[in-house]
Every structure is written in C-alpha cells, then in structure tokens.
Scaffold this active site. Structure first.
Site, PDB file in Angstrom:
ATOM      1  N   HIS A  70       0.853  -1.196   0.000  1.00 47.50           N
ATOM      2  CA  HIS A  70       0.000   0.000   0.000  1.00 47.50           C
ATOM      3  C   HIS A  70       0.887   1.244   0.000  1.00 47.50           C
ATOM      4  O   HIS A  70       1.957   1.251   0.600  1.00 47.50           O
ATOM      5  CB  HIS A  70      -0.911  -0.016   1.229  1.00 47.50           C
ATOM      6  CG  HIS A  70      -1.989   1.018   1.183  1.00 47.50           C
ATOM      7  ND1 HIS A  70      -1.745   2.344   1.467  1.00 47.50           N
ATOM      8  CD2 HIS A  70      -3.295   0.929   0.843  1.00 47.50           C
ATOM      9  CE1 HIS A  70      -2.880   3.014   1.320  1.00 47.50           C
ATOM     10  NE2 HIS A  70      -3.825   2.193   0.944  1.00 47.50           N
ATOM     11  N   GLU A 140      -3.804   2.489  -7.219  1.00 46.85           N
ATOM     12  CA  GLU A 140      -4.246   3.581  -6.351  1.00 46.85           C
ATOM     13  C   GLU A 140      -3.357   4.791  -6.563  1.00 46.85           C
ATOM     14  O   GLU A 140      -2.247   4.861  -6.011  1.00 46.85           O
ATOM     15  CB  GLU A 140      -4.145   3.159  -4.878  1.00 46.85           C
ATOM     16  CG  GLU A 140      -5.074   2.043  -4.480  1.00 46.85           C
ATOM     17  CD  GLU A 140      -5.380   2.107  -2.993  1.00 46.85           C
ATOM     18  OE1 GLU A 140      -6.557   2.247  -2.663  1.00 46.85           O
ATOM     19  OE2 GLU A 140      -4.449   2.055  -2.183  1.00 46.85           O
TER      20      GLU A 140
END
Ligand SMILES: O=C(CO)COP(=O)(O)O
Length: 226
Positions: A70, A140
């Site tokens: 992430h 993302e």
C-alpha cells in the site's frame, strides 16, 4: 457494520467482498459473512521478527487476503518494490491471495510519468508465480487516496489497460485473469462509473468502506455490472 456488509455480500454473490482491517480486528471480524484480509504480510514464513505477522498467523486468525505494498507503507515504512514482491510471494506461498498495490504520486503524474512509474512498480513487485487465483493488483493514485479527487475515466482506462498489458507480459497466460482494482476516493456516487471502465475489475475502498451505508451501494454497483 460488518454484519450488514456480510448480508450485502450474501445478497450479491457475484461480487467478491472482503474487509481488510488492522491486525487486531482480523479475528473478531472473521466468520461473519464477509472475507477478511490483512493490510500487510511479513516476507518471512517464520523466524524471529518481533512485531511482524506472517501469512500463517494471518490465516489462523481468519484472513484469506493480504494487501501488500500500500502506498502508505511504501511511504511511511520505505518499502521497496523488492520488499513488496517478497511479501506478496510469502502471502501466496502461505495460502493467501495477495493484493499488490501500485500508483503514482501527483508529481509523477504531473510530469507525465504515471504509466511508466506504475509499470516499473509492477515489474518490481509482482511475483512471477502469481496467478489469476492468487494475485490481485490494486491501482491507487496516491493523490486520490482520501482526498475526494479521482482521475478521469479516460485516465483510469488508460492506466488499467497499461497494467493489463504489463501483467500479460509478466505472467503470460495468467495475466488476463488477474483482477485489477481501482482505489482512491471511490464512493457510492462514482463507483458505477469507475467500475464500468474496461479492466477495472473491482475497487479498493478506504473511507467509504467504513460504514455499511456507504459500502453496500458500492457492492451493489459492482453487482449491477455483472
Ligand atoms: O487507499 C485506500 C484504501 O486503502 C483508498 O482510500 P479512500 O477510498 O479513502 O480514498
């Protein structure tokens, strides 16, 4: 909230729904009708790594997915592509489905480098043994996370097409089946439009996953698209 999300998952069986809470909430969230994932997975299967959590322990706690790489971990913990790949490999070898995150910063997009940055992250962090069943990629854009801003549909389409092509180059016959998620300010208003983009196979939802009132309409938007 989790029981209402579990009910929505049961009512929309064509959509794979998972919640990825902090480590301490994995066990209490498991077994309530929705798949559970972790937000990280250590690269070692076992050994002396104080404070780290292995795939085996995550599975024991009830997880079936692990997010790795992430952008917050790439930034805050300085995780490199090689470390992300090692974590993804450990997750898959341990029996989890790895969700490998990639995405450019705003400066990288402004410089016209978004696609090349993401391609580089994929080359460095996708495990070569990943398959359609064991690997998910989440795109993302860092500047879209928690900001209420999203890329245009055209930019999402361009990026997801580039990610698909790179996955085919890296994984051959498995590449077309790897699910590619879009993440970054997905909400009930924009979910249908984003999920309809070719090669957007789902969402990695942050803020809007925290309440059933926000998350269930996103599940239903995915179900409506088949
Ligand atoms: O990064 C994300 C989830 O981890 C996305 O968060 P938001 O949906 O709140 O932008």
């Amino acid at each position: 909230e989790i029981d209402a999300i579990g009910a929505a998952a049961a009512a929309n069986p064509a959509v794979d729904v998972a919640i990825c809470p902090p480590f301490t909430l994995i066990a209490p969230a498991a077994g309530r009708g929705v798949a559970i994932g972790s937000q990280d997975c250590h690269a070692a299967a076992k050994g002396a790594h104080t404070g780290c959590v292995s795939a085996t322990l995550l599975i024991e706690a009830g997880a079936t997915y692990a997010i790795v790489g992430h952008s917050e971990r790439r930034q805050d913990q300085h995780e490199t592509d090689a470390e992300v790949r090692a974590k993804a490999e450990a997750a898959i070898t341990g029996g989890l489905i790895a969700i490998v995150c990639v995405g450019e910063t705003e400066a990288e997009r402004d410089a016209g480098n978004a696609v090349s940055v993401v391609e580089g992250q994929l080359t460095g962090s996708v495990p070569p043994a990943g398959t359609a069943a064991t690997l998910v990629v989440a795109y993302e854009p860092v500047w879209a996370i928690g900001t209420g801003r999203t890329p245009s549909v055209a930019d999402v389409a361009d990026m997801h097409a580039a990610i698909r092509a790179k996955l085919v180059a890296l994984l051959g016959a498995e590449g077309p089946g790897v699910r590619i998620l879009y993440g970054g300010s997905m909400n009930p208003k924009n979910a249908a439009e984003l999920l309809a983009v070719p090669d957007v196979d789902g969402g990695l939802v942050g803020g809007a996953s925290l309440t059933a009132a926000q998350f269930v309409p996103i599940i239903e938007a995915g179900a409506a698209l088949g």
